[in-house]
Design a protein around this motif. Sequence first.
Motif, PDB file in Angstrom:
ATOM      1  N   ALA A 183     -58.443  22.853  61.071  1.00 54.11           N
ATOM      2  CA  ALA A 183     -57.091  23.272  61.130  1.00 54.11           C
ATOM      3  C   ALA A 183     -56.744  23.228  62.831  1.00 54.11           C
ATOM      4  N   LEU A 184     -55.779  22.765  63.394  1.00 50.30           N
ATOM      5  CA  LEU A 184     -55.505  22.680  64.950  1.00 50.30           C
ATOM      6  C   LEU A 184     -54.155  23.319  65.082  1.00 50.30           C
ATOM      7  N   ALA A 185     -54.123  24.026  66.109  1.00 48.44           N
ATOM      8  CA  ALA A 185     -52.992  24.676  66.855  1.00 48.44           C
ATOM      9  C   ALA A 185     -52.978  24.451  68.327  1.00 48.44           C
ATOM     10  N   THR A 186     -51.892  23.860  68.760  1.00 45.76           N
ATOM     11  CA  THR A 186     -51.550  23.723  70.164  1.00 45.76           C
ATOM     12  C   THR A 186     -50.504  24.916  70.579  1.00 45.76           C
ATOM     13  N   ILE A 187     -51.026  25.932  71.520  1.00 39.79           N
ATOM     14  CA  ILE A 187     -49.863  26.959  71.917  1.00 39.79           C
ATOM     15  C   ILE A 187     -49.724  26.932  73.241  1.00 39.79           C
ATOM     16  N   ARG A 188     -48.780  27.669  73.738  1.00 38.17           N
ATOM     17  CA  ARG A 188     -48.651  28.030  75.104  1.00 38.17           C
ATOM     18  C   ARG A 188     -48.713  29.619  75.050  1.00 38.17           C
ATOM     19  N   ALA A 189     -49.706  30.140  75.764  1.00 33.23           N
ATOM     20  CA  ALA A 189     -49.959  31.823  76.000  1.00 33.23           C
ATOM     21  C   ALA A 189     -50.651  32.200  76.932  1.00 33.23           C
ATOM     22  N   ASP A 190     -50.677  33.339  77.271  1.00 33.92           N
ATOM     23  CA  ASP A 190     -51.413  34.053  78.253  1.00 33.92           C
ATOM     24  C   ASP A 190     -52.620  34.682  77.530  1.00 33.92           C
ATOM     25  N   VAL A 224     -51.521  25.840  78.536  1.00 35.34           N
ATOM     26  CA  VAL A 224     -51.598  25.546  77.023  1.00 35.34           C
ATOM     27  C   VAL A 224     -52.997  25.449  76.505  1.00 35.34           C
ATOM     28  N   TRP A 225     -53.327  25.939  75.161  1.00 37.44           N
ATOM     29  CA  TRP A 225     -54.624  26.071  74.636  1.00 37.44           C
ATOM     30  C   TRP A 225     -54.517  25.221  73.411  1.00 37.44           C
ATOM     31  N   ARG A 226     -55.514  24.776  73.161  1.00 35.43           N
ATOM     32  CA  ARG A 226     -55.885  23.938  71.884  1.00 35.43           C
ATOM     33  C   ARG A 226     -56.888  25.060  70.876  1.00 35.43           C
ATOM     34  N   LEU A 227     -56.529  25.498  69.634  1.00 37.27           N
ATOM     35  CA  LEU A 227     -57.159  26.416  68.935  1.00 37.27           C
ATOM     36  C   LEU A 227     -57.643  25.569  67.606  1.00 37.27           C
ATOM     37  N   ASP A 228     -59.174  25.602  67.537  1.00 37.35           N
ATOM     38  CA  ASP A 228     -59.324  24.679  66.357  1.00 37.35           C
ATOM     39  C   ASP A 228     -60.161  25.625  65.219  1.00 37.35           C
ATOM     40  N   TRP A 229     -59.733  25.814  63.930  1.00 43.57           N
ATOM     41  CA  TRP A 229     -60.514  26.515  62.902  1.00 43.57           C
ATOM     42  C   TRP A 229     -61.335  25.742  62.299  1.00 43.57           C
ATOM     43  N   ARG A 230     -62.638  25.880  61.854  1.00 40.01           N
ATOM     44  CA  ARG A 230     -63.430  25.376  60.988  1.00 40.01           C
ATOM     45  C   ARG A 230     -63.379  26.036  59.675  1.00 40.01           C
ATOM     46  N   LEU A 231     -62.776  24.947  58.626  1.00 42.37           N
ATOM     47  CA  LEU A 231     -62.558  25.193  57.176  1.00 42.37           C
ATOM     48  C   LEU A 231     -63.824  24.571  56.570  1.00 42.37           C
ATOM     49  N   PRO A 232     -64.024  25.349  55.180  1.00 37.83           N
ATOM     50  CA  PRO A 232     -64.955  24.571  54.484  1.00 37.83           C
ATOM     51  C   PRO A 232     -64.742  23.091  54.200  1.00 37.83           C
ATOM     52  N   PRO A 233     -65.572  22.109  54.055  1.00 39.67           N
ATOM     53  CA  PRO A 233     -65.145  20.641  53.969  1.00 39.67           C
ATOM     54  C   PRO A 233     -64.053  20.316  52.895  1.00 39.67           C
ATOM     55  N   ARG A 234     -64.395  20.939  51.666  1.00 44.38           N
ATOM     56  CA  ARG A 234     -63.522  20.688  50.587  1.00 44.38           C
ATOM     57  C   ARG A 234     -62.478  21.356  50.352  1.00 44.38           C
ATOM     58  N   ALA A 235     -62.180  22.640  51.191  1.00 47.78           N
ATOM     59  CA  ALA A 235     -60.867  23.302  51.021  1.00 47.78           C
ATOM     60  C   ALA A 235     -59.954  22.707  51.393  1.00 47.78           C
ATOM     61  N   PRO A 236     -58.648  23.192  50.987  1.00 48.23           N
ATOM     62  CA  PRO A 236     -57.388  22.799  51.483  1.00 48.23           C
ATOM     63  C   PRO A 236     -57.033  23.376  52.554  1.00 48.23           C
ATOM     64  N   GLY A 237     -56.082  22.355  53.526  1.00 49.55           N
ATOM     65  CA  GLY A 237     -55.819  22.959  54.786  1.00 49.55           C
ATOM     66  C   GLY A 237     -54.845  24.128  54.671  1.00 49.55           C
ATOM     67  N   PHE A 238     -54.583  24.755  55.825  1.00 45.03           N
ATOM     68  CA  PHE A 238     -53.531  25.786  55.976  1.00 45.03           C
ATOM     69  C   PHE A 238     -52.093  25.222  55.532  1.00 45.03           C
ATOM     70  N   SER A 239     -51.424  26.019  54.983  1.00 44.33           N
ATOM     71  CA  SER A 239     -50.208  25.773  54.674  1.00 44.33           C
ATOM     72  C   SER A 239     -49.486  26.311  55.973  1.00 44.33           C
ATOM     73  N   PRO A 240     -48.075  25.859  56.309  1.00 45.46           N
ATOM     74  CA  PRO A 240     -47.356  26.691  57.542  1.00 45.46           C
ATOM     75  C   PRO A 240     -47.542  27.942  57.587  1.00 45.46           C
ATOM     76  N   ASP A 241     -47.203  28.695  56.536  1.00 46.02           N
ATOM     77  CA  ASP A 241     -47.098  30.306  56.776  1.00 46.02           C
ATOM     78  C   ASP A 241     -48.789  30.803  56.849  1.00 46.02           C
TER      79      ASP A 241
END
Length: 551
Positions: A183-190, A224-241
């Motif tokens: 799962a990936l998120a691109t954010i702007r943060a300090d 800007v930062w790119r964050l990548d969370w590694r999930l189990p291969p067969r797990a569903p992705g994150f919902s928006p919440d």
Amino acid sequence: MTGPAHSGSDPVIIAGAGPIGLTLALALARHQVPSIVLDEGTGVAPESSRSTVLRTDTVGFLQRIGYTRVTADGRSWTAWRTLRRHRELHSVELQHDDVLHLAQHRLLRGLRDAVSATGLVELLPESALLELEQEPGEEAVNVHTQRTWLRGSFLVGCDGPRSTVRKRLSLRFPGRAAADHYALATIRADLPFPGEALLHRDQPRHGGAPAAREVVARPLPDGVWRLDWRLPPRAPGFSPDQLIEQLRATLASWNGGKVPGYELISSADYVVQQRLATKFQVGRAFLAGDAAHLLGSLGMQNLDEGLRDVDNLAWKLGLVWQGCAPERLLTTYQAERRNAVIARLRAVDQAMPLLQPSTALLEARRSLLSGSLRRNAPLLSDGSLGTGRLGGAPAYPTTPGRGRSALTPTLSPTSPGVLVPDLPVITADGTQDRLRARLGRGFLVVLVAPGTGVWASEHWLGAGLMPQLTEATEALPLPAELLVTEEYPGAAAHTVLLIRPDGHLVAAVEGHRPEDLFDLADQARSAAAELPVPRSATGLGSRERLTAGQS
């Protein structure tokens, strides 16, 4: 020596106007080879969440073919750190431009600007390839697009994982459909580690955030930062919440339990595949980049490998198109590049069980083994930093390659096939430059001559070996340039190096025999099965050698 171009030679047709296709067009233009790039889109590069990490060799490659803004468009990292919970396991301090991270839309725009600056590349928007034809004995490939039929001297499929070129060539693309899930998120943060990239395993959880085995944070320009969370291969992705919950928990773990201010720019869910085409060449048609291979586990960057495909193929197409080499030279592209990717995938298969256990129970057991994760932590950085067997530039030890390509940093800089280091050099007219900046147009002949940096060029350009070496370089059966360097790692004074246009070493010989240099160059361009070990030039007397202070 430069050979005449084939009479009435057709341009090279490139299917795909992504980073690999545009880079190949620019690299061919450096060899004065015209190309037509088929773009199935409209030519616009919209902003997206995709980004890429480039290493020193691929950044240098882009710069010398005309993308001069690459370092300005990207963000260099000052360090790479690996953490488990709140303990640092491994840290690597980085020099400027060791690693460059940039958004893919910036890369595409920079490449398009560079393409527009050359008159040798024709971009055809809304022109997806539909069919291709190769007639036996014909020195051409015919391509049918949405608009018209085109005739090219060669065709290169740079059209991505679903490559139409690969399908029309009836090539299989076997491999693993889900080697990793993120799962990936691109954010702007300090964030409290500005300029550093971070891999954080087993983060402390906050609240009810979903479990993610690890997260990687990579800085981009403009905060800007790119964050990548590694999930189990067969797990569903994150919902928006769930994504927001995981993001806030991650940021809080880096900020003393408090969530800092941030802006969510984009998010995505993606699966990493590991695939390899059964061939990279069929007749006069080739595959490069994602059309030929997919790899990306453990931080590896498929774009880096695609750029190395281009660097390897472009000079060979250039020599053949210009009439300076026989077509059998092109068979070395598959031998070298496919073997290099095989070696990379094999290294991943060996490292994956150590670094990414397949179950939580196995991971817990491994964590109990004293020093296990700390011992293997450097492997976690190799793919992301472009080092070691997971990320370092390959060597092509038999040129052309028969057998496996080497992916090891332990080879000597004077071993045939290694990528040469970037060193200060002096040209035959006395101009100072960098070695890798001279790559890409022809072969390089480099003389190791201590003392040349402190003496005016008129004192040594006509001394010692230089006249003989200048004459021998001009007599080579392919385009070549003579350079001089003060020193080269592992090479004694008076060593002569022959370097391919992509920066890989053909051979290093002691002293100079014109016939040795000619034979090495001839075999490098003629795809001989094996390069012989040249004779040492022990017959040269000391008065014939170039030394510091000779005039």
